[in-house]
Scaffold this motif. Structure first.
Motif, PDB file in Angstrom:
ATOM      1  N   LEU A  72     -20.883  72.631 -63.261  1.00 14.90           N
ATOM      2  CA  LEU A  72     -22.092  72.009 -62.738  1.00 14.90           C
ATOM      3  C   LEU A  72     -23.356  72.776 -63.093  1.00 14.90           C
ATOM      4  O   LEU A  72     -24.423  72.190 -63.193  1.00 14.90           O
ATOM      5  N   ASP A  73     -23.258  74.064 -63.279  1.00 10.54           N
ATOM      6  CA  ASP A  73     -24.423  74.919 -63.421  1.00 10.54           C
ATOM      7  C   ASP A  73     -24.912  75.011 -64.863  1.00 10.54           C
ATOM      8  O   ASP A  73     -24.162  74.768 -65.810  1.00 10.54           O
ATOM      9  N   ILE A  74     -26.174  75.409 -65.005  1.00 10.25           N
ATOM     10  CA  ILE A  74     -26.686  75.832 -66.314  1.00 10.25           C
ATOM     11  C   ILE A  74     -25.972  77.118 -66.690  1.00 10.25           C
ATOM     12  O   ILE A  74     -25.754  78.000 -65.853  1.00 10.25           O
ATOM     13  N   ALA A  75     -25.597  77.244 -67.948  1.00  9.53           N
ATOM     14  CA  ALA A  75     -24.828  78.406 -68.384  1.00  9.53           C
ATOM     15  C   ALA A  75     -25.629  79.693 -68.230  1.00  9.53           C
ATOM     16  O   ALA A  75     -26.790  79.761 -68.634  1.00  9.53           O
ATOM     17  N   THR A  76     -24.999  80.703 -67.645  1.00  3.70           N
ATOM     18  CA  THR A  76     -25.564  82.047 -67.684  1.00  3.70           C
ATOM     19  C   THR A  76     -25.331  82.641 -69.060  1.00  3.70           C
ATOM     20  O   THR A  76     -26.205  83.298 -69.634  1.00  3.70           O
ATOM     21  N   VAL A  77     -24.152  82.401 -69.596  1.00  5.72           N
ATOM     22  CA  VAL A  77     -23.779  82.766 -70.963  1.00  5.72           C
ATOM     23  C   VAL A  77     -22.720  81.770 -71.411  1.00  5.72           C
ATOM     24  O   VAL A  77     -21.891  81.334 -70.607  1.00  5.72           O
ATOM     25  N   SER A  78     -22.721  81.411 -72.690  1.00  3.67           N
ATOM     26  CA  SER A  78     -21.633  80.607 -73.243  1.00  3.67           C
ATOM     27  C   SER A  78     -21.210  81.185 -74.583  1.00  3.67           C
ATOM     28  O   SER A  78     -22.030  81.757 -75.319  1.00  3.67           O
ATOM     29  N   VAL A  79     -19.921  81.041 -74.880  1.00  2.00           N
ATOM     30  CA  VAL A  79     -19.332  81.608 -76.094  1.00  2.00           C
ATOM     31  C   VAL A  79     -18.470  80.543 -76.753  1.00  2.00           C
ATOM     32  O   VAL A  79     -17.686  79.861 -76.077  1.00  2.00           O
ATOM     33  N   TYR A 113     -26.645  92.121 -67.513  1.00  2.00           N
ATOM     34  CA  TYR A 113     -25.480  91.371 -67.051  1.00  2.00           C
ATOM     35  C   TYR A 113     -25.027  90.372 -68.110  1.00  2.00           C
ATOM     36  O   TYR A 113     -23.823  90.202 -68.345  1.00  2.00           O
ATOM     37  N   ARG A 114     -25.977  89.747 -68.776  1.00  2.00           N
ATOM     38  CA  ARG A 114     -25.619  88.808 -69.844  1.00  2.00           C
ATOM     39  C   ARG A 114     -24.885  89.533 -70.977  1.00  2.00           C
ATOM     40  O   ARG A 114     -23.924  89.007 -71.550  1.00  2.00           O
ATOM     41  N   SER A 115     -25.327  90.725 -71.318  1.00  2.00           N
ATOM     42  CA  SER A 115     -24.638  91.495 -72.357  1.00  2.00           C
ATOM     43  C   SER A 115     -23.201  91.798 -71.950  1.00  2.00           C
ATOM     44  O   SER A 115     -22.266  91.700 -72.764  1.00  2.00           O
ATOM     45  N   GLU A 116     -23.014  92.150 -70.681  1.00  2.00           N
ATOM     46  CA  GLU A 116     -21.663  92.425 -70.200  1.00  2.00           C
ATOM     47  C   GLU A 116     -20.804  91.164 -70.209  1.00  2.00           C
ATOM     48  O   GLU A 116     -19.602  91.215 -70.502  1.00  2.00           O
ATOM     49  N   LEU A 117     -21.414  90.034 -69.898  1.00  2.00           N
ATOM     50  CA  LEU A 117     -20.673  88.780 -69.954  1.00  2.00           C
ATOM     51  C   LEU A 117     -20.230  88.465 -71.383  1.00  2.00           C
ATOM     52  O   LEU A 117     -19.102  88.010 -71.605  1.00  2.00           O
ATOM     53  N   VAL A 118     -21.119  88.678 -72.352  1.00  2.00           N
ATOM     54  CA  VAL A 118     -20.741  88.461 -73.748  1.00  2.00           C
ATOM     55  C   VAL A 118     -19.581  89.372 -74.121  1.00  2.00           C
ATOM     56  O   VAL A 118     -18.600  88.949 -74.756  1.00  2.00           O
ATOM     57  N   ASP A 155     -34.061  88.832 -68.745  1.00  2.00           N
ATOM     58  CA  ASP A 155     -33.881  88.769 -67.296  1.00  2.00           C
ATOM     59  C   ASP A 155     -34.491  87.466 -66.793  1.00  2.00           C
ATOM     60  O   ASP A 155     -35.630  87.135 -67.144  1.00  2.00           O
ATOM     61  N   ASP A 156     -33.753  86.700 -65.982  1.00  2.00           N
ATOM     62  CA  ASP A 156     -34.325  85.519 -65.345  1.00  2.00           C
ATOM     63  C   ASP A 156     -33.636  85.302 -64.012  1.00  2.00           C
ATOM     64  O   ASP A 156     -32.911  86.181 -63.518  1.00  2.00           O
ATOM     65  N   VAL A 157     -33.854  84.128 -63.411  1.00  2.00           N
ATOM     66  CA  VAL A 157     -33.338  83.886 -62.071  1.00  2.00           C
ATOM     67  C   VAL A 157     -31.813  83.806 -62.044  1.00  2.00           C
ATOM     68  O   VAL A 157     -31.201  83.966 -60.983  1.00  2.00           O
ATOM     69  N   ARG A 158     -31.179  83.559 -63.190  1.00  2.00           N
ATOM     70  CA  ARG A 158     -29.727  83.413 -63.212  1.00  2.00           C
ATOM     71  C   ARG A 158     -29.000  84.720 -63.472  1.00  2.00           C
ATOM     72  O   ARG A 158     -27.871  84.896 -63.019  1.00  2.00           O
TER      73      ARG A 158
END
Length: 297
Positions: free
Chosen positions: A203-210, A278-283, A270-273
């Motif tokens: 449902l959400d906008i992606a924080t990260v997608s691969v 954190y995005r780098s760690e998710l990748v 950096d943004d509200v999500r």
């Protein structure tokens, strides 16, 4: 109504057109000061929050039948920009030639939004987090842009990688209409993966997608494509990571090297999500998992 610069100057919509042909729609756009609307799942919320604005003329293309559907055409797979996300999810040609696109459609918002949201709208919105942009990047998609001059329609094609310029920004000119998306017609057994991380991934906008697309050759990968979303101004191909993986035995050393290369290619904010860190760690974690699963498959 707010302008896109945050000011409070109202924009009066003085005309609303519902053309039923590409020629009529492009003729309207050629007159200037016009915005295209299809499903409206991006444009309407942007207008309401003040992050976007209407143009004085709105051109709804929802009744142009020529912009709908999926078909084989001239050795390619042609997708109409008015094809909805729900239609992508269940189309047999997508399942055969572009299953990674169906996988992304399955992660797209809610069923109600999928019924209205269009492929063309997701492309032209040009969000770095656009769910459909990652698989389209993997599939070497091209966009077809048409415009009208003196009653004559001309068309040009651009790779989607060139079409996307920045957040909400594309190479489409104001008088141009997106009239098709083309994919190479490749019917081969391929590994495909689309992974999206969000608070509620469906449902959400992606924080990260691969995304990963490749051909398995023993314990190696060939024709490797890696795409990453929400980690740069546009969805990007991680070409350095691809080069590390191409033709190499997919062991822990190769996976670690590919992930390190991908991290050098991204520029998350950096943004509200999420924070950039954190995005780098998710990748790091998502791409590692995707590649390890590719070995297991």
């Amino acid at each position: 109504m707010h302008n896109s610069d945050g000011s409070n100057t109202a924009v009066t919509v003085r005309a609303y057109h519902v053309p039923q042909s590409v020629s009529t729609a492009t003729a309207l756009l050629a007159q200037g000061e016009a915005a295209v609307i299809a499903g409206g799942t991006d444009l309407v919320p942007q207008q309401r929050t003040g992050s976007g604005t209407w143009q004085p003329v709105l051109v709804s293309i929802r009744r142009i039948k020529a912009l709908r559907g999926v078909r084989e055409q001239a050795g390619q797979l042609w997708l109409g920009p008015l094809t909805t996300v729900s239609e992508l999810l269940c189309d047999p040609l997508i399942a055969r030639y572009a299953p990674v696109l169906a996988r992304a459609a399955d992660c797209f918002a809610s069923s109600q939004i999928r019924n209205a949201a269009t492929l063309g709208g997701n492309i032209c919105n040009a969000s770095p987090a656009g769910d459909l942009l990652v698989p389209l990047m993997l599939l070497d998609a091209e966009v077809e842009l048409s415009c009208s001059r003196d009653g004559v329609i001309s068309t040009r094609c651009l790779p989607i990688e060139e079409f996307l310029v920045g957040p909400g920004s594309t190479q489409r000119q104001p008088a141009e209409l997106l009239t098709g998306i083309r994919l190479p017609l490749v019917d081969a057994a391929r590994i495909f993966v689309f992974e999206k991380f969000g608070t509620r991934p469906a449902l959400d906008i992606a924080t990260v997608s691969v995304g990963l697309l490749a051909v398995a050759a023993g314990d190696c990968l060939q024709q490797v494509r890696v795409a990453l979303g929400a980690v740069a101004p546009v969805v990007l191909r991680a070409r350095a990571a691809e080069a590390v993986l191409e033709g190499r035995r997919l062991d822990d050393e190769a996976i670690t090297a590919a992930v390190a290369a991908a991290l050098e290619e991204i520029n998350p904010i950096d943004d509200v999500r999420a924070s950039g860190w954190y995005r780098s760690e998710l990748v790091r974690n998502l791409l590692t998992r995707v590649l390890r699963n590719a070995v297991a498959s």
